[in-house]
Design a protein around this motif. Sequence first.
Motif, PDB file in Angstrom:
ATOM      1  N   ASP A  74       0.827  -1.209   0.000  1.00  9.10           N
ATOM      2  CA  ASP A  74       0.000   0.000   0.000  1.00  9.10           C
ATOM      3  C   ASP A  74       0.859   1.254   0.000  1.00  9.10           C
ATOM      4  O   ASP A  74       0.567   2.230  -0.706  1.00  9.10           O
ATOM      5  CB  ASP A  74      -0.932   0.016   1.213  1.00  9.10           C
ATOM      6  CG  ASP A  74      -2.082  -0.968   1.064  1.00  9.10           C
ATOM      7  OD1 ASP A  74      -2.206  -1.564  -0.020  1.00  9.10           O
ATOM      8  OD2 ASP A  74      -2.838  -1.147   2.044  1.00  9.10           O
ATOM      9  N   LYS A  81       2.217   2.022  -3.352  1.00  6.51           N
ATOM     10  CA  LYS A  81       1.216   2.680  -4.192  1.00  6.51           C
ATOM     11  C   LYS A  81       1.114   4.164  -3.844  1.00  6.51           C
ATOM     12  O   LYS A  81       1.020   5.029  -4.724  1.00  6.51           O
ATOM     13  CB  LYS A  81      -0.145   2.007  -4.005  1.00  6.51           C
ATOM     14  CG  LYS A  81      -0.214   0.587  -4.549  1.00  6.51           C
ATOM     15  CD  LYS A  81      -0.327   0.595  -6.071  1.00  6.51           C
ATOM     16  CE  LYS A  81      -0.596  -0.791  -6.610  1.00  6.51           C
ATOM     17  NZ  LYS A  81      -0.717  -0.793  -8.093  1.00  6.51           N
ATOM     18  N   ARG A  82       1.104   4.455  -2.542  1.00  6.49           N
ATOM     19  CA  ARG A  82       1.050   5.860  -2.120  1.00  6.49           C
ATOM     20  C   ARG A  82       2.275   6.617  -2.641  1.00  6.49           C
ATOM     21  O   ARG A  82       2.171   7.732  -3.149  1.00  6.49           O
ATOM     22  CB  ARG A  82       0.998   5.953  -0.593  1.00  6.49           C
ATOM     23  CG  ARG A  82      -0.283   5.440   0.029  1.00  6.49           C
ATOM     24  CD  ARG A  82      -0.321   5.721   1.525  1.00  6.49           C
ATOM     25  NE  ARG A  82      -1.527   5.195   2.122  1.00  6.49           N
ATOM     26  CZ  ARG A  82      -1.631   3.987   2.694  1.00  6.49           C
ATOM     27  NH1 ARG A  82      -0.553   3.200   2.756  1.00  6.49           N
ATOM     28  NH2 ARG A  82      -2.771   3.576   3.207  1.00  6.49           N
ATOM     29  N   ARG A 109      -5.547   5.675 -14.116  1.00  5.02           N
ATOM     30  CA  ARG A 109      -5.010   4.735 -13.123  1.00  5.02           C
ATOM     31  C   ARG A 109      -4.506   5.484 -11.899  1.00  5.02           C
ATOM     32  O   ARG A 109      -4.702   5.038 -10.765  1.00  5.02           O
ATOM     33  CB  ARG A 109      -3.879   3.906 -13.750  1.00  5.02           C
ATOM     34  CG  ARG A 109      -4.360   2.871 -14.761  1.00  5.02           C
ATOM     35  CD  ARG A 109      -3.245   1.873 -15.081  1.00  5.02           C
ATOM     36  NE  ARG A 109      -2.070   2.521 -15.658  1.00  5.02           N
ATOM     37  CZ  ARG A 109      -1.921   2.748 -16.961  1.00  5.02           C
ATOM     38  NH1 ARG A 109      -2.862   2.388 -17.814  1.00  5.02           N
ATOM     39  NH2 ARG A 109      -0.825   3.321 -17.420  1.00  5.02           N
ATOM     40  N   GLY A 146      -7.322   6.486  -9.694  1.00  9.77           N
ATOM     41  CA  GLY A 146      -7.808   5.333  -8.943  1.00  9.77           C
ATOM     42  C   GLY A 146      -6.950   5.038  -7.729  1.00  9.77           C
ATOM     43  O   GLY A 146      -7.454   4.771  -6.634  1.00  9.77           O
ATOM     44  N   ASP A 147      -5.629   5.106  -7.902  1.00  8.72           N
ATOM     45  CA  ASP A 147      -4.722   4.879  -6.773  1.00  8.72           C
ATOM     46  C   ASP A 147      -4.887   5.959  -5.706  1.00  8.72           C
ATOM     47  O   ASP A 147      -4.890   5.672  -4.498  1.00  8.72           O
ATOM     48  CB  ASP A 147      -3.269   4.853  -7.255  1.00  8.72           C
ATOM     49  CG  ASP A 147      -2.921   3.567  -7.987  1.00  8.72           C
ATOM     50  OD1 ASP A 147      -3.693   2.593  -7.854  1.00  8.72           O
ATOM     51  OD2 ASP A 147      -1.898   3.546  -8.698  1.00  8.72           O
ATOM     52  N   ARG A 203      -7.514   7.779  -5.000  1.00  4.94           N
ATOM     53  CA  ARG A 203      -8.776   7.610  -4.280  1.00  4.94           C
ATOM     54  C   ARG A 203      -8.717   6.416  -3.333  1.00  4.94           C
ATOM     55  O   ARG A 203      -9.371   6.399  -2.298  1.00  4.94           O
ATOM     56  CB  ARG A 203      -9.931   7.430  -5.264  1.00  4.94           C
ATOM     57  CG  ARG A 203     -10.273   8.680  -6.031  1.00  4.94           C
ATOM     58  CD  ARG A 203     -11.284   8.385  -7.108  1.00  4.94           C
ATOM     59  NE  ARG A 203     -12.546   7.938  -6.541  1.00  4.94           N
ATOM     60  CZ  ARG A 203     -13.713   8.524  -6.781  1.00  4.94           C
ATOM     61  NH1 ARG A 203     -13.757   9.584  -7.570  1.00  4.94           N
ATOM     62  NH2 ARG A 203     -14.811   8.072  -6.259  1.00  4.94           N
ATOM     63  N   THR A 204      -7.925   5.413  -3.682  1.00  2.00           N
ATOM     64  CA  THR A 204      -7.838   4.203  -2.856  1.00  2.00           C
ATOM     65  C   THR A 204      -6.976   4.418  -1.625  1.00  2.00           C
ATOM     66  O   THR A 204      -7.317   3.951  -0.531  1.00  2.00           O
ATOM     67  CB  THR A 204      -7.266   3.038  -3.680  1.00  2.00           C
ATOM     68  OG1 THR A 204      -8.123   2.785  -4.800  1.00  2.00           O
ATOM     69  CG2 THR A 204      -7.151   1.772  -2.827  1.00  2.00           C
ATOM     70  N   TYR A 205      -5.875   5.144  -1.782  1.00  2.00           N
ATOM     71  CA  TYR A 205      -4.865   5.178  -0.722  1.00  2.00           C
ATOM     72  C   TYR A 205      -4.773   6.484   0.061  1.00  2.00           C
ATOM     73  O   TYR A 205      -3.940   6.593   0.962  1.00  2.00           O
ATOM     74  CB  TYR A 205      -3.493   4.838  -1.323  1.00  2.00           C
ATOM     75  CG  TYR A 205      -3.440   3.442  -1.889  1.00  2.00           C
ATOM     76  CD1 TYR A 205      -3.446   2.333  -1.046  1.00  2.00           C
ATOM     77  CD2 TYR A 205      -3.440   3.214  -3.261  1.00  2.00           C
ATOM     78  CE1 TYR A 205      -3.424   1.042  -1.555  1.00  2.00           C
ATOM     79  CE2 TYR A 205      -3.423   1.929  -3.786  1.00  2.00           C
ATOM     80  CZ  TYR A 205      -3.421   0.845  -2.920  1.00  2.00           C
ATOM     81  OH  TYR A 205      -3.407  -0.435  -3.420  1.00  2.00           O
ATOM     82  N   THR A 235     -10.310  11.609   1.442  1.00  2.00           N
ATOM     83  CA  THR A 235     -10.957  12.488   0.466  1.00  2.00           C
ATOM     84  C   THR A 235     -10.354  13.881   0.444  1.00  2.00           C
ATOM     85  O   THR A 235     -10.140  14.465  -0.629  1.00  2.00           O
ATOM     86  CB  THR A 235     -12.462  12.583   0.767  1.00  2.00           C
ATOM     87  OG1 THR A 235     -13.037  11.278   0.656  1.00  2.00           O
ATOM     88  CG2 THR A 235     -13.156  13.516  -0.208  1.00  2.00           C
ATOM     89  N   SER A 282     -14.390   9.779 -12.726  1.00  2.00           N
ATOM     90  CA  SER A 282     -13.581   9.123 -11.693  1.00  2.00           C
ATOM     91  C   SER A 282     -12.964  10.112 -10.716  1.00  2.00           C
ATOM     92  O   SER A 282     -12.287   9.707  -9.782  1.00  2.00           O
ATOM     93  CB  SER A 282     -12.463   8.306 -12.357  1.00  2.00           C
ATOM     94  OG  SER A 282     -11.507   9.169 -12.972  1.00  2.00           O
ATOM     95  N   GLU A 297     -12.861  12.955  -7.722  1.00  2.00           N
ATOM     96  CA  GLU A 297     -13.579  13.312  -6.500  1.00  2.00           C
ATOM     97  C   GLU A 297     -14.015  14.772  -6.609  1.00  2.00           C
ATOM     98  O   GLU A 297     -13.189  15.681  -6.644  1.00  2.00           O
ATOM     99  CB  GLU A 297     -12.663  13.144  -5.280  1.00  2.00           C
ATOM    100  CG  GLU A 297     -13.359  13.311  -3.960  1.00  2.00           C
ATOM    101  CD  GLU A 297     -14.300  12.166  -3.642  1.00  2.00           C
ATOM    102  OE1 GLU A 297     -15.362  12.450  -3.078  1.00  2.00           O
ATOM    103  OE2 GLU A 297     -13.968  11.003  -3.960  1.00  2.00           O
TER     104      GLU A 297
END
Length: 384
Positions: free
Chosen positions: A26, A29-30, A61, A64-65, A67-69, A72, A100, A102
Amino acid sequence: MSDERLRRWRLLLGPDAGDLAGLGEDDMKRDGALTALYGGGGDQSGKRGAGLGASSPKLHRWLGDVRTYFPTSVVQVMQRDAVERLGLTKLLLEPELLSSIEPDVHLVGTLVSLSRAIPQRTRETARAVVRKVVEEIERKLADRLIAAVNGAVDRSRRTRRPRMSDVDWSTTIRANLKHYQPEQKTLVVESLIGAHRRSRTAALRDVILLVDQSGSMAESVIYSAVFGATLASLRSVSTRMILFDTEVVDLTDTLDDPVDVLFSTQLGGGTDINRAVAYAQQHVRRPADTVMVLISDLYEGGVATELQRRVRELVASGVTVVVLLALSDSGTPAYDHELAARLSALGAPSFACTPDMFPDLLATALRREDVGAWAEQEGMAVGR
């Protein structure tokens, strides 16, 4: 130094810090998302590079990363930086990418400024993004504004024996909190508070919102559109909304939908405040019952002396004139300090206001109380 502190320093400094601590999947990814936007460090010129490029799939992509890691609030900051730092504005016109992202107030400002360039395939997606932000603002502030306005213009009509349809529930609950029974988790309502039903539907006050749509005022325009639409839904006030740059556009007839208002704006261009105030002055029907809110940073491209003369005339006639240098959460705005001070001296207090304070501000003005004194009490710098 603990492993957790090493990990945080590694994420903060980027790849150039070396392997100060092992990063899990994780964190990798961050780290990749941060490096793509802010670069891996400085080159000899001190500039940081970035690796998103202008590829829509790659950016998709990355979004997406992010927003996941990230939470908000951080996502919104990083998206804003991606648009501003990397010149990705055109990619916002692609529906798949836009859907996609925010949404936040700054993104809405960007979309509104691009409204003339948005292709047909993206329009509905853009409107959906804008509507999501508008509905969030309404959820937070519309009820407060309605209660504040109705309370201000109808306070003298309060009654302890209202019809059920006329009960002011928020006021009733506050007044009866002392009768709350914690064991039963029940509020005992000993008295109802509401208003006498009006025998007429005529508005009790007139509100004119005069909004500068120059590029620096984007956030203020967004909040103004939401507040204008909310006010237009009330029978107790008659609301007119006017936007201006060097031209003047009366959007009163579109106030049933704030999204329509926003997509009718054209952010950017010059500013002629005097011309806008002259137009608004023509629509003052009953000065003593009129509140005019001018929302502008006061960088006047028109005739400043004429503007001051018109404001003097409006105040002398009984109109309550308030100048908001910004209606936003973005902190202290840039504005013309000299003109703000002169308008304040003429009786039109000038200060910045956050959206959450606007309901109380308008209620104060509708009650014909001293808005300048209210602003000073709330810690706002008036006419400085």
